[in-house]
Design an enzyme around this catalytic site. Structure first.
Site, mmCIF file in Angstrom:
data_model
loop_
_atom_site.group_PDB
_atom_site.id
_atom_site.type_symbol
_atom_site.label_atom_id
_atom_site.label_comp_id
_atom_site.label_asym_id
_atom_site.label_seq_id
_atom_site.Cartn_x
_atom_site.Cartn_y
_atom_site.Cartn_z
ATOM 1 C CB THR A 176 -3.179 103.765 -5.980
ATOM 2 O OG1 THR A 176 -2.607 102.510 -5.630
ATOM 3 C CG2 THR A 176 -2.111 104.714 -6.421
ATOM 4 C CG HIS A 213 12.418 129.070 -9.736
ATOM 5 N ND1 HIS A 213 13.265 128.193 -10.364
ATOM 6 C CD2 HIS A 213 12.703 128.979 -8.407
ATOM 7 C CE1 HIS A 213 14.039 127.613 -9.449
ATOM 8 N NE2 HIS A 213 13.722 128.079 -8.256
ATOM 9 C CG HIS A 238 15.589 131.306 -5.570
ATOM 10 N ND1 HIS A 238 16.802 130.671 -5.642
ATOM 11 C CD2 HIS A 238 14.660 130.335 -5.774
ATOM 12 C CE1 HIS A 238 16.622 129.387 -5.877
ATOM 13 N NE2 HIS A 238 15.316 129.151 -5.956
ATOM 14 C CD GLU A 239 10.785 130.607 -4.782
ATOM 15 O OE1 GLU A 239 10.280 130.083 -5.798
ATOM 16 O OE2 GLU A 239 11.528 129.985 -3.999
HETATM 17 P P1 ADP Z 1 -3.438 101.198 -0.795
HETATM 18 O O1 ADP Z 1 -4.029 99.955 -0.232
HETATM 19 O O2 ADP Z 1 -3.332 101.175 -2.291
HETATM 20 O O3 ADP Z 1 -2.162 101.645 -0.162
HETATM 21 P P2 ADP Z 1 -5.770 102.357 0.343
HETATM 22 O O4 ADP Z 1 -6.816 101.561 -0.304
HETATM 23 O O5 ADP Z 1 -5.417 101.998 1.734
HETATM 24 O O6 ADP Z 1 -4.450 102.394 -0.525
HETATM 25 O O7 ADP Z 1 -6.183 103.888 0.256
HETATM 26 C C1 ADP Z 1 -6.083 104.750 1.345
HETATM 27 C C2 ADP Z 1 -7.198 105.763 1.329
HETATM 28 O O8 ADP Z 1 -7.070 106.624 0.216
HETATM 29 C C3 ADP Z 1 -8.556 105.126 1.174
HETATM 30 O O9 ADP Z 1 -9.086 104.760 2.398
HETATM 31 C C4 ADP Z 1 -9.358 106.240 0.528
HETATM 32 O O10 ADP Z 1 -9.847 107.134 1.491
HETATM 33 C C5 ADP Z 1 -8.341 106.966 -0.297
HETATM 34 N N1 ADP Z 1 -8.389 106.554 -1.712
HETATM 35 C C6 ADP Z 1 -7.380 105.987 -2.398
HETATM 36 N N2 ADP Z 1 -7.754 105.750 -3.679
HETATM 37 C C7 ADP Z 1 -9.018 106.152 -3.787
HETATM 38 C C8 ADP Z 1 -9.961 106.167 -4.868
HETATM 39 N N3 ADP Z 1 -9.646 105.695 -6.085
HETATM 40 N N4 ADP Z 1 -11.187 106.658 -4.622
HETATM 41 C C9 ADP Z 1 -11.508 107.136 -3.409
HETATM 42 N N5 ADP Z 1 -10.678 107.139 -2.368
HETATM 43 C C10 ADP Z 1 -9.433 106.679 -2.534
HETATM 44 ZN ZN ZN Z 2 14.280 127.432 -6.396
#
Ligand code: ADP
Ligand code: ZN
Length: 624
Positions: free
Chosen positions: A226, A448, A444-445
């Site tokens: 994140t 859904h 099936h699809e």
């Molecule tokens: P965490 O430390 O929370 O596991 P990271 O900071 O390592 O995550 O994020 C991994 C990659 O995901 C970053 O290098 C970036 O490229 C992308 N990323 C994650 N969150 C963002 C965000 N809010 N904005 C832009 N890029 C993001």
């Molecule tokens: Zn299914």
């Protein structure tokens, strides 16, 4: 990766590199030479001075008879003597014979002579000297070899005797490459919480003047990917200070005490470079709750944690060292870490919402040559639950796809396809599927999709496909909500379960058989039904009672039931009842829409993939 500004460290490195280029053999040769040379160095009598000539015994006797010998020393095995001829002195030596007349002859010629007995060396001293030199040589060789190992295998291979208790002056500083808050999309609350730290690093006086102490550390808490690392880097980038980065797992060493030494070393370096940011990723690896239970504890980890705590207590907030740490299992952290004066700030870094996802997509698409009218909002809507890292990955996959197809710009289609790749894996175009199975999958699809479309409050169908994917999916129906859903009502949840049972229901209605293809649907439906009962308080039977606790909410959310086996049995019955009802509802919906089911399934079999619009067009023809 490492900071290049630190010249001292760099020089030291260069010196060590000289040793690195010497092969191991050289050290052994030096050692052997030393071992042989030492006795000569200690006992100079073993050496022969260069100005002494050797001669035979007969010549010696003739010199004696000529009267040129001035001095003679009779040793154990040889005779050393000096002659004087034409005013020049010359030293000789010759091997000694059993010669009883020699003394008399020398005496007659008036030569100064003496018998020299070998001196008895002090046995204790001799042993000490030889032992001492051997040990010395071994230590020297060991030292150089270990130095070389460290240089060859990197700092982690600290195998040498000298590496215990210190972490080889490892440099933790990482360049942030100009990452600022602009690189972090969404996450506005987190950014706001961290802005104060940036301001403090810019302008510490403002805070110390008024007597305020800034928090020493902030804990970034949220699911993986994140942007926690990214945020920490951005703080360092915004404040333009060095960024020390280490992962909690790097502290966990084989030998007790090494991790603690690393912590000490890290903070020593940080203080030298203050103001700066120290970022500890995965802090839960060292910061886990300590259990007081005797031997079961992990000594090494506890020592490391204790060291970290005492380092954090050991400096004032105004020193300029700010510690940021990240974790995705905050519930497992030792409470001592969260006490005031340590990580007393907690910054949630959650999965991005709709607006956040759109912003992240845009940030990552910025660097890519692309079609100008890409609908980021549509893609953001289709990627509910994706993390920043997932979205970054999707954009990159899309760009790769454009290149693979020999195009010069990325299009909306590329991103849509890569979303599916990230969700379901690559298409398996050459997978062998019999016509009968394809028919089953198609019905099936569509089952859904039809059930979803004929219910109120369920997300519109976006796409139906029966192209198999590398993830093992043989086909799937994609539904995309018009807007982000934060709350789900009981009815919506139930409708979702009905949609999940729609696939299997269509198979049963058309072919009268059950296949294994519905296993994933069944699993999801069961989870949903169970959550409705045990966590959301949505059953008539149990009502407003929590019967399940979610542990590690950020990592898949394991849950533990907090009920007696009897209640558990009742819950299982209730889950079955909910799914039974949903299944019945799905069957009824399909029975009422039999014509549409056949027509859409036929169309899907021809086309393999159909859009939501195509689907709705056919469906609307069958409206009464
Ligand atoms: P965490 O430390 O929370 O596991 P990271 O900071 O390592 O995550 O994020 C991994 C990659 O995901 C970053 O290098 C970036 O490229 C992308 N990323 C994650 N969150 C963002 C965000 N809010 N904005 C832009 N890029 C993001
Ligand atoms: Zn299914």
């Amino acid at each position: 990766m490492f900071d290049k500004k630190n010249d001292n460290k760099k020089n030291k490195k260069d010196n060590n590199n000289k040793f690195k280029s010497w092969p191991l053999l050289v050290y052994y040769v030096i050692a052997i030479i030393l071992i042989f040379a030492v006795p000569f160095i200690i006992n100079p009598r073993l050496q022969k001075a260069p100005d002494i000539k050797t001669t035979d015994y007969g010549t010696f006797l003739s010199y004696v008879d000529k009267g040129v010998v001035t001095k003679a020393e009779i040793l154990d095995k040889k005779v050393a003597f000096e002659i004087e001829k034409d005013g020049k002195k010359q030293k000789y030596e010759t091997s000694k014979l059993e010669d009883p007349t020699l003394v008399e002859r020398l005496h007659n010629e008036g030569v100064k002579f003496e018998r020299i007995y070998p001196t008895e060396p002090n046995p204790v001293l001799a042993t000490l000297i030889s032992m001492g030199t051997t040990i010395l040589i071994l230590v020297v060789v060991w030292y150089f070899i270990s130095k070389m190992m460290v240089k060859r295998f990197g700092d982690e291979g600290g195998v040498g005797p000298m590496s215990f208790g210190k972490s080889n002056a490892k440099i933790y500083v990482k360049s942030t490459d100009g990452i600022t808050f602009e690189n972090v999309a969404g996450q506005d609350e987190a950014k706001e919480a961290l802005t104060e730290i940036v301001d403090f690093l810019h302008n510490p006086k403002k805070y110390s003047d008024i007597g305020a102490k800034l928090p020493k550390g902030a804990l970034l808490v949220g699911p993986p990917g994140t942007g926690k690392t990214l945020l920490a880097q951005a703080v360092a980038g915004e404040a333009d200070v060095p960024f020390f980065s280490i992962s909690g797992s790097e502290f966990v060493e084989m030998f007790v005490g090494l991790g603690a030494a690393k912590v000490r070393d890290l903070f020593k370096q940080a203080h030298e470079k203050a103001p700066c940011i120290v970022f500890i990723d995965e802090i839960d690896t060292i910061g886990k709750k300590r259990d007081g239970a005797g031997f079961s504890g992990n000594d090494e980890r506890e020592q490391t944690l204790n060291q970290l705590l005492s380092e954090m207590d050991g400096f004032e907030g105004n020193d300029g060292v700010v510690i940021l740490a990240a974790t995705n299992r905050p519930e497992s952290l030792d409470p001592a870490l969260l006490r005031p004066g340590r990580f007393d700030r907690r910054v949630p870094v959650e999965l991005p919402d709709l607006a956040g996802r759109e912003a992240i997509l845009k940030v990552h698409a910025k660097k890519i040559v692309k079609d100008e009218d890409i609908d980021y909002n549509a893609i953001a809507r289709a990627t509910a639950g994706a993390s920043g890292a997932d979205l970054a990955n999707m954009i990159n996959e899309a760009a790769l796809r454009a290149v693979r197809e020999g195009r010069h710009e990325m299009t909306q289609r590329d991103i849509e396809e890569s979303v599916e790749v990230v969700i379901a894996g690559y298409e398996r175009k050459n997978a062998v599927i019999s016509p009968n199975e394809r028919r089953t999958i198609a019905y099936h699809e569509v089952g859904h999709a039809l059930v979803a479309a004929r219910q109120t409050q369920s997300a519109p169908v976006h796409k139906i496909t029966i192209i198999p994917r590398t993830s093992g999916a043989l086909g799937y129906t994609m539904q995309v909500d018009e807007e982000e859903k934060v709350l789900m009502s009981k009815e919506e949840l139930f409708n979702k379960i009905v949609t999940l049972t729609g696939g299997r229901s269509a198979e049963e209605l058309i072919f009268g058989v059950k296949t294994s293809g519905a296993s994933n649907d069944i699993e999801q439906a069961t989870k949903l039904a169970k959550a409705m009962i045990t966590r959301f308080g949505m059953s008539d039977e149990f009502g407003f009672v929590a019967m399940e606790a979610v542990t590690n909410q950020y990592l898949g959310g394991d849950s533990t039931l907090m009920v007696s086996p009897e209640t558990q049995y009742l819950i299982d019955k209730e889950v079955q009842k909910v799914i039974e009802e949903a299944h019945e509802k799905a069957i009824n919906i399909l029975k009422e829409n039999m014509d549409a089911l056949h027509e859409i399934a036929d169309y899907l079999l021809q086309k393999e993939t159909i859009t939501g619009e195509e689907f709705m067009e056919i469906l609307n023809k069958h409206n009464d």
